[in-house]
Design a protein around this motif. Structure first.
Motif, PDB file in Angstrom:
ATOM      1  N   LYS A   1      -4.756  -0.192  -3.284  1.00  9.18           N
ATOM      2  CA  LYS A   1      -3.619  -0.893  -3.290  1.00  9.18           C
ATOM      3  C   LYS A   1      -2.558   0.214  -2.686  1.00  9.18           C
ATOM      4  O   LYS A   1      -1.807  -0.284  -1.611  1.00  9.18           O
ATOM      5  CB  LYS A   1      -3.165  -1.572  -4.297  1.00  9.18           C
ATOM      6  CG  LYS A   1      -1.734  -2.329  -4.274  1.00  9.18           C
ATOM      7  CD  LYS A   1      -1.658  -2.943  -5.625  1.00  9.18           C
ATOM      8  CE  LYS A   1       0.102  -3.612  -5.530  1.00  9.18           C
ATOM      9  NZ  LYS A   1       0.192  -4.386  -6.759  1.00  9.18           N
ATOM     10  N   ARG A   2      -2.438   1.181  -3.313  1.00  4.75           N
ATOM     11  CA  ARG A   2      -1.511   2.350  -2.869  1.00  4.75           C
ATOM     12  C   ARG A   2      -2.003   2.643  -1.539  1.00  4.75           C
ATOM     13  O   ARG A   2      -0.989   2.804  -0.676  1.00  4.75           O
ATOM     14  CB  ARG A   2      -1.609   3.427  -3.913  1.00  4.75           C
ATOM     15  CG  ARG A   2      -0.570   4.544  -3.582  1.00  4.75           C
ATOM     16  CD  ARG A   2      -0.923   5.718  -4.646  1.00  4.75           C
ATOM     17  NE  ARG A   2      -2.171   6.127  -4.382  1.00  4.75           N
ATOM     18  CZ  ARG A   2      -2.518   7.286  -3.431  1.00  4.75           C
ATOM     19  NH1 ARG A   2      -1.850   7.428  -2.541  1.00  4.75           N
ATOM     20  NH2 ARG A   2      -3.955   7.355  -3.701  1.00  4.75           N
ATOM     21  N   ARG A   3      -2.903   2.923  -1.266  1.00  7.95           N
ATOM     22  CA  ARG A   3      -3.352   3.443   0.222  1.00  7.95           C
ATOM     23  C   ARG A   3      -2.864   2.474   1.414  1.00  7.95           C
ATOM     24  O   ARG A   3      -2.462   2.590   2.236  1.00  7.95           O
ATOM     25  CB  ARG A   3      -4.916   3.712   0.297  1.00  7.95           C
ATOM     26  CG  ARG A   3      -5.366   4.841  -0.615  1.00  7.95           C
ATOM     27  CD  ARG A   3      -6.555   5.259  -0.352  1.00  7.95           C
ATOM     28  NE  ARG A   3      -7.215   6.076  -1.260  1.00  7.95           N
ATOM     29  CZ  ARG A   3      -8.100   7.076  -1.153  1.00  7.95           C
ATOM     30  NH1 ARG A   3      -8.712   7.148   0.379  1.00  7.95           N
ATOM     31  NH2 ARG A   3      -8.662   8.102  -1.757  1.00  7.95           N
ATOM     32  N   LEU A   4      -2.976   0.991   0.932  1.00  8.73           N
ATOM     33  CA  LEU A   4      -2.649   0.011   1.766  1.00  8.73           C
ATOM     34  C   LEU A   4      -1.465  -0.139   1.937  1.00  8.73           C
ATOM     35  O   LEU A   4      -0.819  -0.204   3.238  1.00  8.73           O
ATOM     36  CB  LEU A   4      -3.294  -1.244   1.225  1.00  8.73           C
ATOM     37  CG  LEU A   4      -4.673  -1.511   1.517  1.00  8.73           C
ATOM     38  CD1 LEU A   4      -5.002  -2.926   0.673  1.00  8.73           C
ATOM     39  CD2 LEU A   4      -5.150  -1.502   2.725  1.00  8.73           C
ATOM     40  N   ILE A   5      -0.577   0.150   0.840  1.00  4.75           N
ATOM     41  CA  ILE A   5       1.078   0.302   1.185  1.00  4.75           C
ATOM     42  C   ILE A   5       1.290   1.515   1.858  1.00  4.75           C
ATOM     43  O   ILE A   5       2.464   1.303   2.929  1.00  4.75           O
ATOM     44  CB  ILE A   5       1.635   0.357  -0.417  1.00  4.75           C
ATOM     45  CG1 ILE A   5       1.289  -1.154  -1.159  1.00  4.75           C
ATOM     46  CG2 ILE A   5       3.330   0.647  -0.282  1.00  4.75           C
ATOM     47  CD1 ILE A   5       1.832  -1.147  -2.485  1.00  4.75           C
ATOM     48  N   ASP A   6       1.074   2.438   1.514  1.00  6.86           N
ATOM     49  CA  ASP A   6       1.180   3.694   2.434  1.00  6.86           C
ATOM     50  C   ASP A   6       0.986   3.804   4.040  1.00  6.86           C
ATOM     51  O   ASP A   6       1.724   4.163   4.741  1.00  6.86           O
ATOM     52  CB  ASP A   6       0.617   4.943   1.835  1.00  6.86           C
ATOM     53  CG  ASP A   6       0.959   5.310   0.314  1.00  6.86           C
ATOM     54  OD1 ASP A   6       1.957   5.103   0.179  1.00  6.86           O
ATOM     55  OD2 ASP A   6       0.105   6.066  -0.151  1.00  6.86           O
ATOM     56  N   ALA A   7      -0.058   2.949   4.033  1.00  8.84           N
ATOM     57  CA  ALA A   7      -0.501   2.665   5.679  1.00  8.84           C
ATOM     58  C   ALA A   7       0.211   1.612   6.303  1.00  8.84           C
ATOM     59  O   ALA A   7       0.010   1.252   7.428  1.00  8.84           O
ATOM     60  CB  ALA A   7      -1.937   2.288   5.789  1.00  8.84           C
ATOM     61  N   ASP A   8       1.178   0.926   5.631  1.00  7.66           N
ATOM     62  CA  ASP A   8       1.985  -0.358   5.847  1.00  7.66           C
ATOM     63  C   ASP A   8       1.015  -1.540   6.446  1.00  7.66           C
ATOM     64  O   ASP A   8       1.385  -2.167   7.350  1.00  7.66           O
ATOM     65  CB  ASP A   8       2.858   0.081   7.078  1.00  7.66           C
ATOM     66  CG  ASP A   8       3.934   1.120   6.767  1.00  7.66           C
ATOM     67  OD1 ASP A   8       4.357   1.076   5.452  1.00  7.66           O
ATOM     68  OD2 ASP A   8       4.341   1.905   7.474  1.00  7.66           O
ATOM     69  N   GLU A   9       0.021  -1.764   5.658  1.00  8.47           N
ATOM     70  CA  GLU A   9      -0.806  -2.749   5.948  1.00  8.47           C
ATOM     71  C   GLU A   9      -0.428  -3.750   4.811  1.00  8.47           C
ATOM     72  O   GLU A   9      -0.094  -3.576   3.796  1.00  8.47           O
ATOM     73  CB  GLU A   9      -2.343  -2.311   5.871  1.00  8.47           C
ATOM     74  CG  GLU A   9      -2.786  -1.353   6.761  1.00  8.47           C
ATOM     75  CD  GLU A   9      -4.311  -0.823   6.712  1.00  8.47           C
ATOM     76  OE1 GLU A   9      -4.847  -1.635   5.990  1.00  8.47           O
ATOM     77  OE2 GLU A   9      -4.727   0.023   7.406  1.00  8.47           O
ATOM     78  N   THR A  10      -0.928  -5.055   5.167  1.00 10.01           N
ATOM     79  CA  THR A  10      -0.631  -6.125   4.327  1.00 10.01           C
ATOM     80  C   THR A  10      -1.725  -6.216   3.090  1.00 10.01           C
ATOM     81  O   THR A  10      -3.012  -5.741   3.434  1.00 10.01           O
ATOM     82  CB  THR A  10      -0.869  -7.519   5.233  1.00 10.01           C
ATOM     83  OG1 THR A  10      -0.427  -8.513   4.394  1.00 10.01           O
ATOM     84  CG2 THR A  10      -1.924  -7.607   5.864  1.00 10.01           C
ATOM     85  N   LEU A  11      -1.180  -6.661   1.997  1.00 14.53           N
ATOM     86  CA  LEU A  11      -2.125  -6.989   0.906  1.00 14.53           C
ATOM     87  C   LEU A  11      -2.606  -8.338   0.878  1.00 14.53           C
ATOM     88  O   LEU A  11      -3.204  -8.668  -0.227  1.00 14.53           O
ATOM     89  CB  LEU A  11      -1.440  -6.758  -0.489  1.00 14.53           C
ATOM     90  CG  LEU A  11      -0.589  -5.424  -0.398  1.00 14.53           C
ATOM     91  CD1 LEU A  11       0.138  -5.516  -1.884  1.00 14.53           C
ATOM     92  CD2 LEU A  11      -1.645  -4.253  -0.642  1.00 14.53           C
ATOM     93  N   LYS A  12      -2.322  -9.314   1.957  1.00 10.13           N
ATOM     94  CA  LYS A  12      -2.930 -10.495   1.992  1.00 10.13           C
ATOM     95  C   LYS A  12      -4.360 -10.606   2.233  1.00 10.13           C
ATOM     96  O   LYS A  12      -4.800 -10.004   2.901  1.00 10.13           O
ATOM     97  CB  LYS A  12      -2.176 -11.160   2.922  1.00 10.13           C
ATOM     98  CG  LYS A  12      -2.272 -12.736   3.144  1.00 10.13           C
ATOM     99  CD  LYS A  12      -1.626 -13.571   4.161  1.00 10.13           C
ATOM    100  CE  LYS A  12      -1.971 -15.080   4.318  1.00 10.13           C
ATOM    101  NZ  LYS A  12      -1.232 -15.833   5.235  1.00 10.13           N
TER     102      LYS A  12
END
Length: 280
Positions: free
Chosen positions: A175-186
């Motif tokens: 989850k942290r890597r997705l947020i750092d890469a500005d990717e959606t969590l949907k």
């Protein structure tokens, strides 16, 4: 979830059964004896009474444990069922070892992540049925709805997708890597494991799952699945060798006698005349 006292008494019961089952006593007699040693303020003695009734009628405990789903978990009942199967290699002593550690971990304050890794490792090490085992795990009260749903999804993916990848994709590290890469969590998640579990899972990708379990135990203190202790029979080797040497020595003497003058087989006969008593 039950009170802590219930899990303490469950662990004590499974421990005593494991220690005394080697005395070649029937399970009914063991339960009747151990019932007197348990704390009467818990509900375990009443559960044992129900188990004894089922044992006397069918000779098995698993059906009674399944009916007592408010007291015993479905995973506990599945382990007993697998140990009572005539075709399986999962014996009762190993099942009691796993159940003992399971109950003691719950009494010590188990977490959902730690319990999942412990139960899944128990399935792996003892080569139990993943479909039945994961279904039983999903009904464990320690897991909420998100955990139960994810375990059922895992049941369809196990064997097809690497376990370390599945754990990593369900961790806060992913989850942290997705947020750092500005990717959606949907469409991602659920994120059930912590960041440490995620990093350990990422570092054990494409490896044996048992290495993943061992790393989790080293770094996060999760419980290890007990392994069956094989009996040491080295003390029996010398008497066995002595008996074999005696037989070889007798054969060599017969061969030497045959080469010299032939074997006189009459000396192996008993005189029938000496045993025969003629009527007067």
């Amino acid at each position: 979830m039950l009170d802590r006292a219930e899990y303490i008494e469950q662990g004590y019961l499974f421990q005593l059964l494991r220690e005394r089952i080697g005395e070649q006593m029937p399970m009914q007699e063991l339960l009747e004896q151990l019932r007197l040693e348990l704390l009467t303020t818990t509900k375990l003695p009443m559960a044992i009474d129900y188990l004894l009734t089922e044992l006397k009628h069918s000779g098995m405990m698993a059906p009674a444990m399944l009916r007592l789903s408010h007291y015993f978990t479905s995973f506990q009942a599945y382990l007993i069922e697998a140990s009572e199967s005539e075709t399986g290699r999962f014996d009762t002593v190993t099942a009691l070892q796993v159940l003992e550690a399971d109950a003691k971990y719950r009494a010590a304050g188990a977490t959902a992540a730690g319990m999942f890794l412990y139960q899944f490792e128990a399935l792996c090490r003892n080569r139990l049925n993943y479909d039945k085992g994961l279904t039983a795990m999903s009904n464990d009260p320690i897991y909420d709805d998100a955990w139960a749903k994810w375990i059922l999804i895992l049941r369809a993916q196990v064997g097809l997708v690497d376990l370390a990848d599945l754990l990593f994709l369900a961790s806060d590290d992913y989850k942290r890597r997705l947020i750092d890469a500005d990717e959606t969590l949907k469409g991602k998640g659920p994120f059930l494991f912590g960041e440490k579990e995620g990093r350990i899972a990422f570092g054990n990708r494409r490896k044996e799952p048992l290495y993943l379990f061992a790393a989790m135990q080293r770094h996060l203190g999760y419980p290890a699945v007990p392994r069956p202790v094989h009996a040491n029979r080295d003390h029996e080797i010398i008497p066995q060798l002595a008996r074999r040497i005696e037989r070889l020595d007798a054969r060599i003497k017969l061969l030497e006698e045959e080469q010299r003058s032939g074997i006189d087989i009459t000396k192996f006969y008993e005189s029938n005349k000496s045993k025969l008593k003629l009527p007067e």
